[in-house]
Design a protein around this motif. Structure first.
Motif, PDB file in Angstrom:
ATOM      1  N   ASP A 224       0.860  -1.061   0.023  1.00 42.76           N
ATOM      2  CA  ASP A 224       0.121  -0.225   0.180  1.00 42.76           C
ATOM      3  C   ASP A 224       0.856   1.274  -0.017  1.00 42.76           C
ATOM      4  N   PRO A 225       0.919   1.946  -1.182  1.00 40.87           N
ATOM      5  CA  PRO A 225       1.839   3.102  -1.079  1.00 40.87           C
ATOM      6  C   PRO A 225       1.252   4.455  -0.409  1.00 40.87           C
ATOM      7  N   LEU A 226       0.171   4.207  -0.019  1.00 41.77           N
ATOM      8  CA  LEU A 226      -0.529   5.240   0.783  1.00 41.77           C
ATOM      9  C   LEU A 226      -0.594   4.908   2.171  1.00 41.77           C
TER      10      LEU A 226
ATOM     11  N   PRO B 226       4.689   5.281  -6.499  1.00 44.47           N
ATOM     12  CA  PRO B 226       3.760   6.248  -6.250  1.00 44.47           C
ATOM     13  C   PRO B 226       4.011   7.528  -6.680  1.00 44.47           C
TER      14      PRO B 226
END
Length: 332
Positions: free
Chosen positions: A202-204, A256
């Motif tokens: 999960d890049p966030l 990202p």
């Protein structure tokens, strides 16, 4: 001066710089421009000096130009330009030509004749009334593209706070092989790990959001910032990054947007160095690895031992037991 400071609007590509006073030569004006873009040089301490590029005039100006090009800056205003040396004016005029920006030199006093003579070499316009100045700095239609990454939203405390949370980076992949791992001293507080790379990465992740703010704020060198971002996202160290390529499908994982813009800045810097076709603009010489380590320290990132396949400990007795079993002999 009020109009000039009001014109500092990064979302529309407008930057205003107040130069460091009493500095006549050297790379310091380039550093001021880089800081106006939200990028800070590391603070020297008893263990670490300023990186070598920070004392090199041409390298510092190329770094400023790479950021200006990458971040979509269109208008640069320099305050108190009458106090700058002819050398600074030459660099500013060259920067404007190289990056195709609109350069405004705000002079609050008499301009030295040598500086004025430089204006004869370029097309320029003199503004000397408040009405003209207001019209000059009045925001026009926003130049920023709708799809342009909002880099100006990345903000982190600088200098770093003493009690700031530190993070463990992902383990280094086993390939390509790396030199011996040297663990860092244990910090006094907790060190949560960053997300492990993988198909469900999960890049966030909130931890990545914090680190992205730190990288964009505390690392002024585009290549060092991009290498730090790759280390955070993949676990690769500087030696392994040299084996990667920035082209899709050449070893670089999907990134990202906050990291992709750093890769773009590194590519622009390679172009300014005269190497636009470099297969890997993130490949840095070995003597710069300590500067990347300094960047990791500024972002409060700690290394994690390389990930290696587990091997059970070897016991000579078990080998003897296996041989006796193969020969059909009793093992007791």
């Amino acid at each position: 001066m009020r109009l000039a400071f009001g014109a500092h609007q990064p979302p529309t590509g407008r930057i205003t710089v107040h130069p460091t006073p009493l500095v006549k030569t050297g790379p310091y004006l380039a550093h001021d421009i880089t800081r106006a873009l939200g990028k800070h040089l590391p603070l020297p301490d008893e263990d670490r000096d300023l990186p070598t590029w920070a004392s090199h005039t041409d390298r510092s100006w190329r770094i400023a130009a790479a950021w200006i090009t990458t971040l979509g800056i269109s208008h640069l205003t320099i305050c108190r330009a009458h106090r700058l040396s002819p050398s600074h004016w030459e660099h500013l005029l060259a920067l404007a030509t190289l990056t195709n920006i609109r350069l405004t030199l705000l002079c609050n006093g008499p301009v030295p004749p040598k500086n004025l003579s430089l204006l004869d070499t370029t097309e320029h316009k003199v503004i000397d009334t408040p009405r003209q100045a207001a019209a000059h700095w009045r925001p026009s239609t926003p130049r920023q593209r709708p799809d342009h990454y909002p880099w100006w939203q990345h903000r982190a405390p600088f200098p770093p706070q003493a009690d700031e949370l530190q993070f463990r980076m992902p383990p280094q992949p086993s390939q390509p092989l790396t030199p011996a791992f040297h663990p860092s001293p244990l910090p006094p507080g907790p060190t949560p790990p960053l997300p492990t790379p993988g198909p469900h990465h999960d890049p966030l992740h909130p931890h990545h959001t914090v680190i992205a703010d730190r990288i964009h704020t505390r690392i002024a060198h585009p290549v060092h910032a991009a290498c730090t971002a790759l280390t955070v996202l993949t676990g690769y160290n500087s030696h392994q990054i040299k084996a990667l390529h920035t082209q899709s499908g050449s070893g670089l994982p999907p990134l990202p947007a906050w990291a992709r813009i750093l890769i773009d800045a590194a590519c622009h810097l390679a172009d300014l160095r005269g190497h636009p076709d470099a297969p890997n603009p993130l490949s840095v010489p070995s003597w710069e690895h300590t500067e990347i380590d300094q960047a990791l320290h500024a972002c409060r990132l700690l290394p994690t031992p390389p990930h290696r396949a587990y091997r059970p400990p070897f016991h000579p007795a078990s080998r003897t037991k296996t041989i006796r079993q193969l020969r059909g002999l009793p093992t007791t």
